[in-house]
Design a protein around this motif. Structure first.
Motif, short mmCIF file in Angstrom:
data_model
loop_
_atom_site.label_atom_id
_atom_site.label_comp_id
_atom_site.label_asym_id
_atom_site.label_seq_id
_atom_site.Cartn_x
_atom_site.Cartn_y
_atom_site.Cartn_z
N THR A 163 -0.98 21.07 12.06
CA THR A 163 -1.07 22.32 11.36
C THR A 163 -1.39 23.20 12.86
OG1 THR A 163 -1.88 21.53 9.23
CG2 THR A 163 -2.20 23.88 9.69
N VAL A 164 -0.48 24.41 12.98
CA VAL A 164 -0.83 24.99 14.20
C VAL A 164 -0.90 26.49 13.92
CG1 VAL A 164 0.73 23.39 15.29
CG2 VAL A 164 1.90 25.24 14.43
N GLY A 165 -0.69 26.92 12.80
CA GLY A 165 -1.24 28.45 12.67
C GLY A 165 -1.36 28.62 10.99
N VAL A 206 -1.82 31.88 15.54
CA VAL A 206 -1.52 30.71 15.88
C VAL A 206 -2.22 30.03 16.84
CG1 VAL A 206 0.73 29.66 16.94
CG2 VAL A 206 1.00 31.30 15.13
N GLU A 207 -2.66 28.86 16.71
CA GLU A 207 -3.41 28.54 17.87
C GLU A 207 -2.83 28.56 19.20
OE1 GLU A 207 -5.74 24.11 19.01
OE2 GLU A 207 -4.74 24.39 17.06
N PRO A 208 -3.52 29.12 20.38
CA PRO A 208 -2.94 29.31 21.58
C PRO A 208 -1.93 28.21 22.23
CG PRO A 208 -5.18 30.35 21.26
CD PRO A 208 -4.87 29.49 20.14
N ILE A 239 -8.49 26.22 13.45
CA ILE A 239 -7.63 27.15 14.08
C ILE A 239 -8.19 28.50 14.27
CG2 ILE A 239 -5.44 28.51 13.98
CD1 ILE A 239 -4.28 25.98 12.49
N GLN A 240 -8.80 28.93 13.37
CA GLN A 240 -9.34 30.35 13.42
C GLN A 240 -10.70 30.22 14.59
OE1 GLN A 240 -11.34 32.10 10.04
NE2 GLN A 240 -11.65 34.08 11.07
N ARG A 241 -11.54 29.45 14.47
CA ARG A 241 -12.58 29.08 15.45
C ARG A 241 -12.04 28.89 16.89
NH1 ARG A 241 -14.41 24.67 11.95
NH2 ARG A 241 -15.88 25.72 10.48
N VAL A 242 -10.89 28.14 17.00
CA VAL A 242 -10.22 27.75 18.58
C VAL A 242 -9.60 29.13 18.85
CG1 VAL A 242 -8.53 26.70 19.63
CG2 VAL A 242 -10.15 25.27 18.01
N THR A 243 -8.76 29.87 17.92
CA THR A 243 -8.13 30.91 18.47
C THR A 243 -9.01 32.36 18.81
OG1 THR A 243 -6.26 30.19 17.39
CG2 THR A 243 -6.35 32.52 17.88
#
Length: 185
Positions: free
Chosen positions: A69-71, A105-107, A20-24
């Motif tokens: 898991t979303v955020g 939170v993942e966009p 999630i951190q990488r994607v966000t």
């Protein structure tokens, strides 16, 4: 309809938190941070998150929607260097101040209340540890995060810092607010 929840993270959540951190960061913060900072999020970031989850002074929360898991959010006591005034002096309530160190939170899961649930649960956890107010650092140019915290009643307190990402300088505002948050229906 999927059920949305927030719970304390376990070490097995570290790979998803890292993802999630990488994607966000790639999706929402690439312009703020620069490619060098984004590229630095290698596989060791999972170990970093496993250690953060296991750390006794902080709590890492994860937001889920159904099976996904979303955020996530990290909360704990505010270290002295985070809560100190610009002059370096500590406010009277330094030992009763909590820090929301990260809230992402993942966009693609945004605008579904996950951020609000994460902040409310983190605030509740900080209150249970004796904190009376919270602080968080947000990039001055991150209008979405600033608006989110403002809706929760948190405001800039006049303290700023500048971080060097290796190719950019990022100016952050320290926000502060009460921890008695309640989600609106």
């Amino acid at each position: 309809m999927s059920t949305a929840r927030v719970r304390a993270a376990v070490v097995a959540d570290a790979p998803e938190i890292a993802r999630i951190q990488r994607v966000t960061w790639r999706t929402a913060y690439a312009d703020l941070l620069g490619e060098q900072a984004i590229a630095a999020l290698d596989e060791s970031i999972e170990q970093h998150w496993a250690e953060a989850i296991a750390h006794p002074a902080t709590t890492v929360y994860v937001a889920t929607e159904g099976e996904f898991t979303v955020g996530f959010c990290v909360a704990g006591p505010a270290p002295e260097d985070e809560v100190a005034n610009a002059s370096g002096t500590l406010p009277e309530d330094a030992d009763r101040t909590g820090l929301i160190a990260t809230l992402l939170v993942e966009p693609r899961w945004g605008r579904r209340g996950h951020g609000g649930r994460l902040l409310a649960d983190a605030a509740r956890g900080l209150r249970q540890r004796g904190a009376e107010r919270g602080i968080s650092w947000v990039a001055e140019s991150d209008s979405a995060s600033l608006s989110f915290f403002r809706r929760a009643g948190w405001r800039p307190d006049g303290t700023v810092r500048t971080l060097d990402t290796g190719e950019r300088r990022l100016r952050e505002l320290r926000l502060t607010g009460q921890l008695d948050l309640e989600l609106a229906g």
